[in-house]
Design a protein around this motif. Structure first.
Motif, PDB file in Angstrom:
ATOM      1  N   HIS A  23       0.831  -1.204   0.000  1.00 34.15           N
ATOM      2  CA  HIS A  23       0.000   0.000   0.000  1.00 34.15           C
ATOM      3  C   HIS A  23       0.871   1.263   0.000  1.00 34.15           C
ATOM      4  N   GLN A  24       1.856   1.314   0.883  1.00 32.50           N
ATOM      5  CA  GLN A  24       2.737   2.488   0.964  1.00 32.50           C
ATOM      6  C   GLN A  24       3.507   2.690  -0.336  1.00 32.50           C
ATOM      7  N   PHE A  25       3.969   1.613  -0.936  1.00 33.03           N
ATOM      8  CA  PHE A  25       4.706   1.715  -2.189  1.00 33.03           C
ATOM      9  C   PHE A  25       3.831   2.302  -3.290  1.00 33.03           C
ATOM     10  N   LEU A  26       2.616   1.788  -3.435  1.00 32.74           N
ATOM     11  CA  LEU A  26       1.740   2.244  -4.520  1.00 32.74           C
ATOM     12  C   LEU A  26       1.203   3.656  -4.295  1.00 32.74           C
ATOM     13  N   LEU A  27       1.187   4.136  -3.069  1.00 32.09           N
ATOM     14  CA  LEU A  27       0.745   5.518  -2.827  1.00 32.09           C
ATOM     15  C   LEU A  27       1.591   6.511  -3.614  1.00 32.09           C
ATOM     16  N   GLY A  28       2.841   6.162  -3.864  1.00 28.51           N
ATOM     17  CA  GLY A  28       3.727   7.048  -4.612  1.00 28.51           C
ATOM     18  C   GLY A  28       3.394   7.143  -6.094  1.00 28.51           C
ATOM     19  N   TYR A  29       2.543   6.274  -6.583  1.00 34.12           N
ATOM     20  CA  TYR A  29       2.206   6.242  -8.005  1.00 34.12           C
ATOM     21  C   TYR A  29       0.741   6.544  -8.293  1.00 34.12           C
ATOM     22  N   LYS A  30      -0.118   6.429  -7.311  1.00 32.43           N
ATOM     23  CA  LYS A  30      -1.554   6.510  -7.583  1.00 32.43           C
ATOM     24  C   LYS A  30      -2.017   7.924  -7.883  1.00 32.43           C
ATOM     25  N   THR A  31      -3.006   8.028  -8.747  1.00 33.72           N
ATOM     26  CA  THR A  31      -3.667   9.305  -9.007  1.00 33.72           C
ATOM     27  C   THR A  31      -5.114   9.248  -8.561  1.00 33.72           C
ATOM     28  N   GLY A  32      -5.602   8.077  -8.280  1.00 33.54           N
ATOM     29  CA  GLY A  32      -6.967   7.894  -7.806  1.00 33.54           C
ATOM     30  C   GLY A  32      -7.164   6.465  -7.370  1.00 33.54           C
ATOM     31  N   GLY A  33      -8.351   6.192  -6.885  1.00 35.89           N
ATOM     32  CA  GLY A  33      -8.658   4.838  -6.450  1.00 35.89           C
ATOM     33  C   GLY A  33      -9.025   4.813  -4.983  1.00 35.89           C
ATOM     34  N   GLN A  34      -9.147   3.615  -4.454  1.00 34.43           N
ATOM     35  CA  GLN A  34      -9.483   3.470  -3.048  1.00 34.43           C
ATOM     36  C   GLN A  34      -9.029   2.112  -2.543  1.00 34.43           C
ATOM     37  N   LYS A  35      -8.773   2.024  -1.271  1.00 33.05           N
ATOM     38  CA  LYS A  35      -8.371   0.788  -0.598  1.00 33.05           C
ATOM     39  C   LYS A  35      -7.332   0.023  -1.402  1.00 33.05           C
ATOM     40  N   SER A  36      -7.679  -1.066  -2.030  1.00 38.04           N
ATOM     41  CA  SER A  36      -6.680  -1.878  -2.724  1.00 38.04           C
ATOM     42  C   SER A  36      -6.807  -1.796  -4.246  1.00 38.04           C
ATOM     43  N   PHE A  37      -7.439  -0.730  -4.741  1.00 36.61           N
ATOM     44  CA  PHE A  37      -7.558  -0.483  -6.184  1.00 36.61           C
ATOM     45  C   PHE A  37      -7.007   0.907  -6.471  1.00 36.61           C
ATOM     46  N   PHE A  38      -5.910   0.976  -7.196  1.00 35.34           N
ATOM     47  CA  PHE A  38      -5.287   2.266  -7.490  1.00 35.34           C
ATOM     48  C   PHE A  38      -5.223   2.508  -8.988  1.00 35.34           C
ATOM     49  N   GLU A  39      -5.560   3.722  -9.396  1.00 31.36           N
ATOM     50  CA  GLU A  39      -5.370   4.161 -10.775  1.00 31.36           C
ATOM     51  C   GLU A  39      -4.009   4.839 -10.835  1.00 31.36           C
ATOM     52  N   CYS A  40      -3.174   4.397 -11.770  1.00 29.75           N
ATOM     53  CA  CYS A  40      -1.808   4.923 -11.869  1.00 29.75           C
ATOM     54  C   CYS A  40      -1.483   5.252 -13.319  1.00 29.75           C
ATOM     55  N   TRP A  41      -1.004   6.468 -13.572  1.00 32.44           N
ATOM     56  CA  TRP A  41      -0.511   6.854 -14.894  1.00 32.44           C
ATOM     57  C   TRP A  41       0.986   6.582 -14.892  1.00 32.44           C
ATOM     58  N   PRO A  44       6.393   3.440 -19.514  1.00 38.71           N
ATOM     59  CA  PRO A  44       6.834   2.037 -19.605  1.00 38.71           C
ATOM     60  C   PRO A  44       7.908   1.689 -18.561  1.00 38.71           C
ATOM     61  N   ARG A  45       8.822   2.593 -18.309  1.00 38.26           N
ATOM     62  CA  ARG A  45       9.868   2.332 -17.305  1.00 38.26           C
ATOM     63  C   ARG A  45       9.278   2.246 -15.901  1.00 38.26           C
ATOM     64  N   GLU A  46       8.358   3.158 -15.558  1.00 38.96           N
ATOM     65  CA  GLU A  46       7.722   3.109 -14.242  1.00 38.96           C
ATOM     66  C   GLU A  46       6.932   1.813 -14.071  1.00 38.96           C
ATOM     67  N   LEU A  47       6.246   1.389 -15.126  1.00 34.73           N
ATOM     68  CA  LEU A  47       5.496   0.140 -15.063  1.00 34.73           C
ATOM     69  C   LEU A  47       6.445  -1.027 -14.771  1.00 34.73           C
ATOM     70  N   ARG A  48       7.559  -1.066 -15.442  1.00 35.81           N
ATOM     71  CA  ARG A  48       8.556  -2.113 -15.210  1.00 35.81           C
ATOM     72  C   ARG A  48       9.058  -2.074 -13.764  1.00 35.81           C
ATOM     73  N   ASP A  49       9.343  -0.866 -13.255  1.00 33.16           N
ATOM     74  CA  ASP A  49       9.813  -0.718 -11.877  1.00 33.16           C
ATOM     75  C   ASP A  49       8.745  -1.158 -10.871  1.00 33.16           C
ATOM     76  N   VAL A  50       7.493  -0.781 -11.129  1.00 35.14           N
ATOM     77  CA  VAL A  50       6.393  -1.168 -10.243  1.00 35.14           C
ATOM     78  C   VAL A  50       6.253  -2.684 -10.220  1.00 35.14           C
ATOM     79  N   ARG A  51       6.281  -3.302 -11.385  1.00 32.83           N
ATOM     80  CA  ARG A  51       6.164  -4.761 -11.440  1.00 32.83           C
ATOM     81  C   ARG A  51       7.283  -5.441 -10.664  1.00 32.83           C
ATOM     82  N   MET A  52       8.505  -5.001 -10.869  1.00 30.43           N
ATOM     83  CA  MET A  52       9.648  -5.621 -10.189  1.00 30.43           C
ATOM     84  C   MET A  52       9.540  -5.455  -8.677  1.00 30.43           C
ATOM     85  N   ARG A  53       9.157  -4.270  -8.229  1.00 25.73           N
ATOM     86  CA  ARG A  53       9.062  -4.030  -6.780  1.00 25.73           C
ATOM     87  C   ARG A  53       7.920  -4.831  -6.159  1.00 25.73           C
ATOM     88  N   LEU A  54       6.790  -4.916  -6.841  1.00 24.54           N
ATOM     89  CA  LEU A  54       5.669  -5.687  -6.300  1.00 24.54           C
ATOM     90  C   LEU A  54       6.019  -7.164  -6.190  1.00 24.54           C
TER      91      LEU A  54
END
Length: 94
Positions: A23-41, A44-54
């Motif tokens: 949750h704390q990790f994804l807060l740095g990327y989210k632009t909207g959403g709630q609880k365990s559903f986050f909308e993130c813009w 391609p590099r950020e997506l790769r980094d997010v996948r690796m970290r998750l």
């Protein structure tokens, strides 16, 4: 300039400690959403980094994460207290 795409990142994490970390990790990327559903813009590099970290944060036997690429041209349908958010200005994700 890297183009961004919108993704819906959903997670179900069993362990409270791992849940907080994800949750704390994804807060740095989210632009909207709630609880365990986050909308993130994401670029391609950020997506790769997010996948690796998750992958590092979750237990693949107990937890699950879904990443869906959304079509930004589609009009969202909202019910209840849901609010449609429009992003008209550039933003920086650090």
């Amino acid at each position: 300039m890297n183009s961004r795409s919108i993704y819906l990142i959903c997670y179900d994490v069993c362990c409270p400690r791992r849940l907080r970390q994800v949750h704390q990790f994804l807060l740095g990327y989210k632009t909207g959403g709630q609880k365990s559903f986050f909308e993130c813009w994401l670029t391609p590099r950020e997506l790769r980094d997010v996948r690796m970290r998750l992958i590092e944060l979750i237990d693949p036997v107990e937890d699950r994460v879904h990443i869906f690429q959304l079509d930004p041209r589609m009009t969202p349908v909202c019910y209840g207290v849901a609010v449609t958010r429009a992003i008209n200005t550039p933003f920086i994700v650090t």
